[in-house]
Write a protein that holds these residues in place. Structure first.
Motif, PDB file in Angstrom:
ATOM      1  N   VAL A   1       0.888  -1.188   0.006  1.00 37.71           N
ATOM      2  CA  VAL A   1      -0.070   0.041  -0.029  1.00 37.71           C
ATOM      3  C   VAL A   1       0.915   1.124   0.043  1.00 37.71           C
ATOM      4  O   VAL A   1       0.741   2.459  -0.563  1.00 37.71           O
ATOM      5  CB  VAL A   1      -0.787   0.130   1.236  1.00 37.71           C
ATOM      6  CG1 VAL A   1      -1.881   1.351   1.556  1.00 37.71           C
ATOM      7  CG2 VAL A   1      -2.086  -1.161   0.793  1.00 37.71           C
ATOM      8  N   LEU A   2       1.840   1.238   0.910  1.00 35.83           N
ATOM      9  CA  LEU A   2       2.866   2.399   0.808  1.00 35.83           C
ATOM     10  C   LEU A   2       3.566   2.442  -0.350  1.00 35.83           C
ATOM     11  O   LEU A   2       3.953   3.744  -0.825  1.00 35.83           O
ATOM     12  CB  LEU A   2       3.835   2.152   2.110  1.00 35.83           C
ATOM     13  CG  LEU A   2       3.123   2.562   3.462  1.00 35.83           C
ATOM     14  CD1 LEU A   2       4.182   2.215   4.328  1.00 35.83           C
ATOM     15  CD2 LEU A   2       2.790   3.977   3.618  1.00 35.83           C
ATOM     16  N   LEU A   3       3.935   1.533  -1.085  1.00 35.13           N
ATOM     17  CA  LEU A   3       4.567   1.502  -2.397  1.00 35.13           C
ATOM     18  C   LEU A   3       3.540   1.966  -3.393  1.00 35.13           C
ATOM     19  O   LEU A   3       4.047   3.058  -4.339  1.00 35.13           O
ATOM     20  CB  LEU A   3       5.233   0.220  -2.712  1.00 35.13           C
ATOM     21  CG  LEU A   3       6.090   0.177  -3.949  1.00 35.13           C
ATOM     22  CD1 LEU A   3       7.125   1.024  -3.783  1.00 35.13           C
ATOM     23  CD2 LEU A   3       6.325  -1.314  -4.425  1.00 35.13           C
ATOM     24  N   ALA A   4       2.273   1.614  -3.414  1.00 35.79           N
ATOM     25  CA  ALA A   4       1.556   2.150  -4.385  1.00 35.79           C
ATOM     26  C   ALA A   4       1.300   3.708  -4.147  1.00 35.79           C
ATOM     27  O   ALA A   4       0.948   4.475  -5.045  1.00 35.79           O
ATOM     28  CB  ALA A   4      -0.057   1.489  -4.235  1.00 35.79           C
ATOM     29  N   LEU A   5       1.235   4.407  -2.993  1.00 31.02           N
ATOM     30  CA  LEU A   5       1.016   5.619  -2.815  1.00 31.02           C
ATOM     31  C   LEU A   5       2.186   6.537  -3.078  1.00 31.02           C
ATOM     32  O   LEU A   5       2.077   7.549  -3.571  1.00 31.02           O
ATOM     33  CB  LEU A   5       0.795   5.777  -1.153  1.00 31.02           C
ATOM     34  CG  LEU A   5      -0.585   5.513  -0.496  1.00 31.02           C
ATOM     35  CD1 LEU A   5      -0.446   5.830   1.026  1.00 31.02           C
ATOM     36  CD2 LEU A   5      -1.733   6.340  -1.320  1.00 31.02           C
TER      37      LEU A   5
ATOM     38  N   LEU B   1       4.448   5.606  -5.644  1.00 31.06           N
ATOM     39  CA  LEU B   1       4.607   5.392  -7.040  1.00 31.06           C
ATOM     40  C   LEU B   1       3.358   6.336  -7.773  1.00 31.06           C
ATOM     41  O   LEU B   1       3.619   6.534  -9.013  1.00 31.06           O
ATOM     42  CB  LEU B   1       4.513   4.025  -7.468  1.00 31.06           C
ATOM     43  CG  LEU B   1       5.900   3.339  -7.018  1.00 31.06           C
ATOM     44  CD1 LEU B   1       5.952   1.945  -7.435  1.00 31.06           C
ATOM     45  CD2 LEU B   1       7.075   3.926  -7.628  1.00 31.06           C
ATOM     46  N   ARG B   2       2.233   6.450  -7.163  1.00 37.02           N
ATOM     47  CA  ARG B   2       1.121   7.189  -7.993  1.00 37.02           C
ATOM     48  C   ARG B   2       1.505   8.405  -8.621  1.00 37.02           C
ATOM     49  O   ARG B   2       1.041   8.711  -9.634  1.00 37.02           O
ATOM     50  CB  ARG B   2      -0.139   7.011  -6.906  1.00 37.02           C
ATOM     51  CG  ARG B   2      -1.004   7.891  -7.826  1.00 37.02           C
ATOM     52  CD  ARG B   2      -2.549   7.867  -6.947  1.00 37.02           C
ATOM     53  NE  ARG B   2      -2.327   7.993  -5.465  1.00 37.02           N
ATOM     54  CZ  ARG B   2      -3.244   8.152  -4.742  1.00 37.02           C
ATOM     55  NH1 ARG B   2      -4.546   8.616  -4.976  1.00 37.02           N
ATOM     56  NH2 ARG B   2      -3.051   8.373  -3.356  1.00 37.02           N
ATOM     57  N   PRO B   3       2.067   9.360  -7.972  1.00 46.43           N
ATOM     58  CA  PRO B   3       2.486  10.670  -8.653  1.00 46.43           C
ATOM     59  C   PRO B   3       3.509  10.526  -9.606  1.00 46.43           C
ATOM     60  O   PRO B   3       3.392  11.283 -10.572  1.00 46.43           O
ATOM     61  CB  PRO B   3       3.188  11.457  -7.459  1.00 46.43           C
ATOM     62  CG  PRO B   3       2.742  10.897  -6.259  1.00 46.43           C
ATOM     63  CD  PRO B   3       2.643   9.442  -6.353  1.00 46.43           C
ATOM     64  N   LEU B   4       4.123   9.402  -9.770  1.00 41.04           N
ATOM     65  CA  LEU B   4       5.237   9.199 -10.772  1.00 41.04           C
ATOM     66  C   LEU B   4       4.211   8.806 -12.303  1.00 41.04           C
ATOM     67  O   LEU B   4       4.762   8.999 -13.282  1.00 41.04           O
ATOM     68  CB  LEU B   4       6.026   8.023 -10.632  1.00 41.04           C
ATOM     69  CG  LEU B   4       7.172   8.531  -9.284  1.00 41.04           C
ATOM     70  CD1 LEU B   4       8.135   7.344  -9.161  1.00 41.04           C
ATOM     71  CD2 LEU B   4       7.792   9.655  -9.633  1.00 41.04           C
ATOM     72  N   ARG B   5       3.242   8.193 -11.857  1.00 42.48           N
ATOM     73  CA  ARG B   5       2.424   7.711 -12.958  1.00 42.48           C
ATOM     74  C   ARG B   5       1.466   8.746 -13.659  1.00 42.48           C
ATOM     75  O   ARG B   5       1.419   9.098 -14.766  1.00 42.48           O
ATOM     76  CB  ARG B   5       1.508   6.378 -12.540  1.00 42.48           C
ATOM     77  CG  ARG B   5       2.349   5.095 -12.467  1.00 42.48           C
ATOM     78  CD  ARG B   5       1.080   4.253 -12.270  1.00 42.48           C
ATOM     79  NE  ARG B   5       0.522   4.523 -10.915  1.00 42.48           N
ATOM     80  CZ  ARG B   5      -0.531   4.020 -10.172  1.00 42.48           C
ATOM     81  NH1 ARG B   5      -0.988   2.827 -10.867  1.00 42.48           N
ATOM     82  NH2 ARG B   5      -1.114   4.381  -9.265  1.00 42.48           N
ATOM     83  N   THR B   6       0.947   9.547 -12.626  1.00 42.26           N
ATOM     84  CA  THR B   6      -0.172  10.564 -12.867  1.00 42.26           C
ATOM     85  C   THR B   6       0.344  11.911 -12.244  1.00 42.26           C
ATOM     86  O   THR B   6      -0.407  12.084 -11.323  1.00 42.26           O
ATOM     87  CB  THR B   6      -1.480  10.213 -12.832  1.00 42.26           C
ATOM     88  OG1 THR B   6      -1.561   9.776 -11.535  1.00 42.26           O
ATOM     89  CG2 THR B   6      -1.764   8.959 -13.760  1.00 42.26           C
ATOM     90  N   PRO B   7       1.087  12.578 -12.653  1.00 38.97           N
ATOM     91  CA  PRO B   7       1.658  13.835 -11.806  1.00 38.97           C
ATOM     92  C   PRO B   7       0.553  14.917 -11.827  1.00 38.97           C
ATOM     93  O   PRO B   7      -0.154  14.837 -12.878  1.00 38.97           O
ATOM     94  CB  PRO B   7       2.900  14.488 -12.290  1.00 38.97           C
ATOM     95  CG  PRO B   7       2.908  13.598 -13.847  1.00 38.97           C
ATOM     96  CD  PRO B   7       2.312  12.467 -13.664  1.00 38.97           C
ATOM     97  N   GLU B   8       0.629  15.436 -10.730  1.00 36.36           N
ATOM     98  CA  GLU B   8      -0.274  16.692 -10.828  1.00 36.36           C
ATOM     99  C   GLU B   8       0.022  17.642 -11.586  1.00 36.36           C
ATOM    100  O   GLU B   8       1.217  18.076 -11.739  1.00 36.36           O
ATOM    101  CB  GLU B   8      -0.513  17.275  -9.209  1.00 36.36           C
ATOM    102  CG  GLU B   8      -1.088  16.339  -8.202  1.00 36.36           C
ATOM    103  CD  GLU B   8      -2.513  16.276  -8.536  1.00 36.36           C
ATOM    104  OE1 GLU B   8      -3.316  17.262  -8.864  1.00 36.36           O
ATOM    105  OE2 GLU B   8      -3.192  15.206  -8.360  1.00 36.36           O
ATOM    106  N   PRO B   9      -0.896  18.436 -12.515  1.00 42.13           N
ATOM    107  CA  PRO B   9      -0.352  19.481 -13.111  1.00 42.13           C
ATOM    108  C   PRO B   9       0.035  20.854 -12.376  1.00 42.13           C
ATOM    109  O   PRO B   9      -0.528  20.989 -11.372  1.00 42.13           O
ATOM    110  CB  PRO B   9      -1.829  19.751 -13.996  1.00 42.13           C
ATOM    111  CG  PRO B   9      -2.825  19.356 -13.410  1.00 42.13           C
ATOM    112  CD  PRO B   9      -2.220  18.017 -12.338  1.00 42.13           C
ATOM    113  N   VAL B  10       0.828  21.633 -12.636  1.00 45.03           N
ATOM    114  CA  VAL B  10       1.248  22.842 -12.239  1.00 45.03           C
ATOM    115  C   VAL B  10       1.020  23.912 -13.178  1.00 45.03           C
ATOM    116  O   VAL B  10       1.201  23.913 -14.295  1.00 45.03           O
ATOM    117  CB  VAL B  10       2.698  22.906 -12.032  1.00 45.03           C
ATOM    118  CG1 VAL B  10       3.477  24.040 -11.163  1.00 45.03           C
ATOM    119  CG2 VAL B  10       3.426  21.399 -11.093  1.00 45.03           C
TER     120      VAL B  10
END
Length: 120
Positions: A17-21, A23-32
């Motif tokens: 679960v921690l690994l998924a949390l 790695l999530r920003p690496l797959r779909t980064p938040e737009p700046v």
């Protein structure tokens, strides 16, 4: 033996679960967004040499030009140099720029004409 296996399974689940949390920003980064789309002001890039219409400022001064998109008023924030922020070489402390009005765009007039109309 059963408690050791249960502990290991729970620890493995926590790690996944921690690994998924992580790695999530690496797959779909938040737009700046450099400038939010819901702002009511437009800051013209760069600085311009402007003159106050009522001569309340010096003859001409470098300023940052800002348009209030709600009412079309155009403001100049003096920077006193070509820098995009207020700077005075005489004083070493940060400066505050107070705006003066340059004019106004009649934005409400843009709604008077239909895009299909040719009689402007």
């Amino acid at each position: 033996m059963s408690t050791l296996r249960t502990t290991n399974v729970l620890l493995a689940a926590i790690v996944l679960v921690l690994l998924a949390l992580v790695l999530r920003p690496l797959r779909t980064p938040e737009p700046v967004l450099a400038q939010s789309s819901d702002t009511d002001y437009y800051f013209e890039p760069g600085t311009f040499l402007v003159r106050a219409p009522d001569n309340s400022q010096q003859i001409t001064v470098y300023a940052k030009v800002v348009v209030d998109l709600r009412n079309g008023r155009i403001w100049a924030f003096p920077t006193f140099s070509t820098a995009p922020y207020p700077a005075d070489p005489i004083y070493s402390k940060p400066q505050t720029s107070h705006p003066f009005e340059l004019g106004r765009f009649a934005l409400e007039d843009t709604k008077k004409f239909s895009p299909l109309s040719t009689d402007h």
